[in-house]
Design a protein around this motif. Structure first.
Motif, mmCIF file in Angstrom:
data_model
loop_
_atom_site.group_PDB
_atom_site.id
_atom_site.type_symbol
_atom_site.label_atom_id
_atom_site.label_comp_id
_atom_site.label_asym_id
_atom_site.label_seq_id
_atom_site.Cartn_x
_atom_site.Cartn_y
_atom_site.Cartn_z
ATOM 1 N N LEU A 251 -7.600 -10.983 -9.204
ATOM 2 C CA LEU A 251 -8.018 -10.254 -8.002
ATOM 3 C C LEU A 251 -7.406 -8.859 -7.890
ATOM 4 C CD1 LEU A 251 -7.669 -13.141 -5.373
ATOM 5 C CD2 LEU A 251 -9.767 -12.350 -6.480
ATOM 6 N N SER A 254 -2.619 -6.418 -5.093
ATOM 7 C CA SER A 254 -2.680 -6.155 -3.650
ATOM 8 C C SER A 254 -3.653 -7.088 -2.952
ATOM 9 C CB SER A 254 -3.074 -4.698 -3.392
ATOM 10 O OG SER A 254 -2.103 -3.825 -3.912
ATOM 11 N N ARG A 255 -4.821 -7.308 -3.577
ATOM 12 C CA ARG A 255 -5.814 -8.209 -2.976
ATOM 13 C C ARG A 255 -5.316 -9.649 -3.003
ATOM 14 N NH1 ARG A 255 -10.883 -6.667 -5.507
ATOM 15 N NH2 ARG A 255 -10.568 -4.877 -4.138
ATOM 16 N N GLN A 277 0.451 -2.104 3.197
ATOM 17 C CA GLN A 277 -0.714 -1.408 2.663
ATOM 18 C C GLN A 277 -1.411 -0.621 3.768
ATOM 19 O OE1 GLN A 277 -3.333 -3.888 0.241
ATOM 20 N NE2 GLN A 277 -1.699 -5.390 -0.031
ATOM 21 N N SER A 281 -7.170 0.144 2.935
ATOM 22 C CA SER A 281 -7.046 -0.713 1.755
ATOM 23 C C SER A 281 -7.168 -2.182 2.126
ATOM 24 C CB SER A 281 -5.704 -0.464 1.062
ATOM 25 O OG SER A 281 -5.617 0.858 0.584
ATOM 26 N N ARG A 284 -10.784 -3.000 2.795
ATOM 27 C CA ARG A 284 -11.588 -3.149 1.572
ATOM 28 C C ARG A 284 -11.306 -4.484 0.893
ATOM 29 N NH1 ARG A 284 -10.453 2.397 1.352
ATOM 30 N NH2 ARG A 284 -8.588 2.083 0.064
ATOM 31 N N HIS A 285 -10.043 -4.876 0.846
ATOM 32 C CA HIS A 285 -9.707 -6.178 0.251
ATOM 33 C C HIS A 285 -10.386 -7.310 1.009
ATOM 34 C CE1 HIS A 285 -7.057 -4.128 -2.335
ATOM 35 N NE2 HIS A 285 -5.998 -4.063 -1.552
ATOM 36 N N LEU A 289 -13.052 -10.134 -0.386
ATOM 37 C CA LEU A 289 -12.739 -11.555 -0.264
ATOM 38 C C LEU A 289 -13.782 -12.288 0.581
ATOM 39 C CD1 LEU A 289 -8.872 -11.236 0.245
ATOM 40 C CD2 LEU A 289 -10.043 -12.106 -1.795
#
Length: 321
Positions: A251, A254-255, A277, A281, A284-285, A289
């Motif tokens: 992934l 960070s994600r 973070q 960001s 976006r993660h 997901l």
């Protein structure tokens, strides 16, 4: 049990406060006990406990003062004044330093529930207490304060959202389960000790999270009362468990970090606070997901909370967590 009696207006005006002094005092208690309750504390104690113990070994009077002040059932009042959001750490510790020596000795007799040791029959106890608090802040808390503050702010976000879901009674019951409890009829249980009830209607009631697994109550009679409580475990523990390489490779680190945290529902603001973070960001993660079916979202009052789906749980467990 310890009871505070307060009217509806006092409860309605109560608020959460992030306190650098409360965090420092909680850290002093943790250093005093030397017992960690989660992986993050193990690392922190490993780094700071030896120096703290050397400090007290070189200054046995201050060591005796700390042991006396952190009594078994009562903390010496002068050691833990109630910081507000209008007061800096330096200003709060200055109030410790300004305590009349006679008052400090009287507070220690209460925390000891008995006579003062001969070595503490002296006038420099407030100065010694201030110095050890400054040491704990400068050496063991301040280097981590930016991150700890984000963790504490995330806890406040979660608790505030809970007010809209279950009301103040649910929030108070969850601060220190088994110790704090709303009993109804204007009665708030604040601990399990058998002390006379306190009437605090009209005073300022503050709720202060700390990252250590400890808590206490403090006050500046008759104007200000505080309940210090441990922030939620998922937030306090984060950082003790690294992202597995396999999950990070799948992934991105960070994600994967975001997915790991969503074992309990969290808002975007909480995730931003805990991970450090940027808001964009994290957003976006979460979108990735969500599209992958690994997390889901639901509205809770004004907040949108994210949590892992069954598929997300499978991915995390497959990574060995």
């Amino acid at each position: 049990m310890g009871l505070w009696q307060l009217n509806a207006d006092t409860l309605a005006r109560s608020r959460f406060v992030v306190s650098s002094f409360a965090e420092t005092f909680a850290s002093l208690k943790l250093l005093h006990s030397g017992v960690a309750t989660h992986p993050g504390e193990v690392v922190w104690l490993r780094e700071h406990l030896p120096s703290y113990r050397r400090l007290l070994a070189d200054d046995p009077v201050t060591g005796l003062l700390v042991r006396a002040g952190l009594g078994r059932a009562w903390i010496a009042d002068f050691l833990c004044p109630t910081q507000t959001d209008r007061e800096s750490f330096a200003e709060t510790v200055a109030r410790v330093r300004a305590t009349p020596p006679r008052d400090a000795r009287a507070d220690l007799r209460v925390s000891l529930a008995g006579p003062l040791p001969a070595a503490l029959e002296r006038d420099d106890l407030p100065e010694r207490a201030a110095r050890v608090l400054e040491y704990v802040w400068e050496e063991t808390v301040r280097p981590y304060w930016a991150r700890r503050r984000r963790v504490l702010e995330a806890d406040v976000v979660a608790r505030t959202a809970r007010v809209s879901q279950g009301g103040w009674a649910a929030v108070l019951d969850a601060l220190r389960p088994g110790r704090t409890r709303w009993l109804g009829e204007n009665r708030l249980q604040v601990n399990l000790h058998e002390y006379p009830p306190r009437e605090i209607s009209g005073a300022e009631l503050l709720l202060m999270p700390v990252t250590a697994k400890s808590g206490w109550v403090s006050w500046e009679e008759p104007d200000r009362y505080a309940i210090v409580y441990p922030c939620s475990g998922a937030l306090a523990d984060h950082g003790g468990q690294p992202v597995p390489e396999s999950l990070g490779a799948l992934l991105g680190p960070s994600r994967a970090d975001v997915l790991m945290l969503l074992g309990s529902p969290m808002s975007t603001s909480q995730l931003t606070a805990v991970t450090g973070q940027a808001l964009g960001s994290v957003g976006r993660h979460l979108r990735v997901l969500l599209d992958a079916g690994l997390v889901e979202r639901r509205r809770a009052g004004r907040s949108v909370l994210y949590s892992r789906t069954a598929a997300g749980e499978v991915v995390v467990k497959a990574a060995g967590l």
